[in-house]
Design a protein around this motif. Structure first.
Motif, mmCIF file in Angstrom:
data_model
loop_
_atom_site.group_PDB
_atom_site.id
_atom_site.type_symbol
_atom_site.label_atom_id
_atom_site.label_comp_id
_atom_site.label_asym_id
_atom_site.label_seq_id
_atom_site.Cartn_x
_atom_site.Cartn_y
_atom_site.Cartn_z
ATOM 1 N N LEU A 158 3.020 -9.850 -24.599
ATOM 2 C CA LEU A 158 3.006 -11.277 -24.902
ATOM 3 C C LEU A 158 4.395 -11.723 -25.297
ATOM 4 C CD1 LEU A 158 -0.220 -11.410 -27.114
ATOM 5 C CD2 LEU A 158 -0.037 -11.805 -24.649
ATOM 6 N N ARG A 159 4.710 -12.966 -24.995
ATOM 7 C CA ARG A 159 6.033 -13.500 -25.336
ATOM 8 C C ARG A 159 5.905 -14.600 -26.385
ATOM 9 N NH1 ARG A 159 10.634 -15.490 -21.123
ATOM 10 N NH2 ARG A 159 11.251 -13.318 -21.390
ATOM 11 N N TYR A 160 6.800 -14.530 -27.367
ATOM 12 C CA TYR A 160 6.919 -15.565 -28.395
ATOM 13 C C TYR A 160 8.361 -16.046 -28.419
ATOM 14 C CZ TYR A 160 2.471 -13.561 -29.842
ATOM 15 O OH TYR A 160 1.170 -13.097 -29.853
ATOM 16 N N PRO A 161 8.591 -17.366 -28.285
ATOM 17 C CA PRO A 161 7.634 -18.476 -28.315
ATOM 18 C C PRO A 161 6.808 -18.568 -27.034
ATOM 19 C CG PRO A 161 9.797 -19.311 -27.775
ATOM 20 C CD PRO A 161 9.978 -17.850 -28.080
ATOM 21 N N ALA A 165 8.977 -21.029 -23.871
ATOM 22 C CA ALA A 165 10.415 -20.768 -24.000
ATOM 23 C C ALA A 165 11.251 -21.905 -23.426
ATOM 24 C CB ALA A 165 10.769 -19.457 -23.307
ATOM 25 N N THR A 166 10.726 -22.609 -22.427
ATOM 26 C CA THR A 166 11.501 -23.671 -21.774
ATOM 27 C C THR A 166 11.802 -24.814 -22.733
ATOM 28 O OG1 THR A 166 10.477 -23.124 -19.642
ATOM 29 C CG2 THR A 166 11.559 -25.283 -19.842
ATOM 30 N N ASN A 167 10.843 -25.137 -23.602
ATOM 31 C CA ASN A 167 11.000 -26.297 -24.490
ATOM 32 C C ASN A 167 11.218 -25.907 -25.953
ATOM 33 O OD1 ASN A 167 10.529 -28.343 -22.419
ATOM 34 N ND2 ASN A 167 8.414 -27.592 -22.403
ATOM 35 N N ASP A 168 11.442 -24.633 -26.210
ATOM 36 C CA ASP A 168 11.640 -24.195 -27.596
ATOM 37 C C ASP A 168 12.997 -24.669 -28.116
ATOM 38 O OD1 ASP A 168 10.756 -22.277 -29.871
ATOM 39 O OD2 ASP A 168 12.814 -21.687 -29.422
ATOM 40 N N ALA A 169 12.989 -25.312 -29.281
ATOM 41 C CA ALA A 169 14.212 -25.912 -29.825
ATOM 42 C C ALA A 169 15.290 -24.866 -30.115
ATOM 43 C CB ALA A 169 13.877 -26.687 -31.102
ATOM 44 N N TYR A 190 1.206 -19.440 -30.745
ATOM 45 C CA TYR A 190 0.088 -18.756 -30.102
ATOM 46 C C TYR A 190 0.469 -18.462 -28.662
ATOM 47 C CZ TYR A 190 -2.167 -20.487 -34.281
ATOM 48 O OH TYR A 190 -2.461 -20.750 -35.597
ATOM 49 N N ALA A 191 0.663 -17.191 -28.369
ATOM 50 C CA ALA A 191 1.124 -16.798 -27.041
ATOM 51 C C ALA A 191 0.078 -17.131 -25.986
ATOM 52 C CB ALA A 191 1.441 -15.302 -27.023
ATOM 53 N N LYS A 192 0.568 -17.340 -24.784
ATOM 54 C CA LYS A 192 -0.349 -17.565 -23.672
ATOM 55 C C LYS A 192 -1.134 -16.289 -23.418
ATOM 56 C CE LYS A 192 2.784 -20.893 -21.493
ATOM 57 N NZ LYS A 192 3.661 -21.179 -20.333
ATOM 58 N N ASP A 193 -2.397 -16.456 -23.006
ATOM 59 C CA ASP A 193 -3.229 -15.283 -22.734
ATOM 60 C C ASP A 193 -2.578 -14.422 -21.659
ATOM 61 O OD1 ASP A 193 -5.186 -15.925 -24.557
ATOM 62 O OD2 ASP A 193 -6.278 -17.171 -23.135
ATOM 63 N N PRO A 194 -2.653 -13.106 -21.832
ATOM 64 C CA PRO A 194 -2.013 -12.223 -20.852
ATOM 65 C C PRO A 194 -2.637 -12.354 -19.474
ATOM 66 C CG PRO A 194 -3.400 -10.974 -22.348
ATOM 67 C CD PRO A 194 -3.321 -12.351 -22.896
ATOM 68 N N ASN A 195 -1.779 -12.221 -18.482
ATOM 69 C CA ASN A 195 -2.236 -12.238 -17.095
ATOM 70 C C ASN A 195 -2.528 -10.796 -16.683
ATOM 71 O OD1 ASN A 195 -2.625 -12.385 -14.362
ATOM 72 N ND2 ASN A 195 -0.606 -13.266 -13.882
ATOM 73 N N ASN A 196 -3.797 -10.446 -16.599
ATOM 74 C CA ASN A 196 -4.160 -9.056 -16.332
ATOM 75 C C ASN A 196 -3.939 -8.646 -14.887
ATOM 76 O OD1 ASN A 196 -4.922 -8.548 -18.990
ATOM 77 N ND2 ASN A 196 -6.945 -9.456 -18.646
#
Length: 218
Positions: free
Chosen positions: A91-94, A97-101, A206-212
């Protein structure tokens, strides 16, 4: 705090590495204090000690704005998901990422990879990873000597007031303590602390659900 350790130790890892992984699952911190191993929860806390010109040893204060050596603005977090036969998920945080300040301000993604071996819940991971990423934004550190708080412990929250450094009700979290036992210096300690901001523990992502069907990280 409804955070649990769920997993088995790595037989190829050291004792310290396994203990660190177990405690990380419930946001615990393990450190030595007065000859004993101590575990504390990394979370919001109240002020334990106050320091000012009266109890800080003159000439010992160092204030640093920090550097970029260990800085990151993105976490790539690996865990084993029971829903897909305990296969590795990342999972990636944020989550955006494109709009993260912070990433926009930095102009690029600076990533750190981390593995939560004892976490099996995405909801739990959202809490832990959000706090861990938020802490990367805390760069300012302070160090000073004192003989007024010999029982202070790592991870205590302290308050510092010092006109010379323009610090007023400034909150810090103790990260290391050096106690002197030399003749004439008994009771003297050196405290190093990082700025403390309570929102680190409440501003969650809240990370996006993983793409299995493949990696969820572009």
């Amino acid at each position: 705090n409804n955070l649990y350790s769920d997993g088995s130790p790595d037989p190829n890892a050291s004792f310290k590495e396994n203990i660190t992984q177990i405690s990380a699952a419930f946001n615990g911190l393990v450190f030595e204090s007065f000859g004993k191993m101590t575990c504390k929860i990394d979370g919001p806390d109240v002020v334990s000690y106050d320091f000012n010109e009266d109890n800080i040893t003159a000439g010992t204060v160092t204030l640093s704005s920090g550097g970029s050596e260990n800085y990151y603005n993105t976490l790539n977090v690996k865990y084993q998901d029971p829903a897909v036969d305990y296969s590795d998920q990342v999972l990636r945080y944020p989550s955006d990422a494109t709009n993260d300040a912070t990433i926009i301000k930095d102009g690029r993604v600076i990533a750190k990879d981390i593995d939560y071996r004892f976490v099996k819940s995405k909801d739990q991971l959202d809490i832990l990873a959000s706090i861990e990423r938020n802490k990367s934004m805390l760069k300012q550190t302070i160090s000073f000597g004192t003989s007024d708080a010999y029982t202070v412990q790592v991870w205590d929250v302290i308050r510092v007031n010092m006109n010379e450094l323009m610090l007023s009700d400034s909150l810090w979290r103790v990260t290391s303590i050096s106690r002197s036992m030399e003749n004439g210096a008994a009771g003297q300690i050196t405290i190093t602390a990082t700025e403390y901001i309570e929102e680190v523990y409440t501003d969650l992502d809240y990370a996006k659900d993983p793409n299995n069907n493949g990696s969820n990280i572009p």
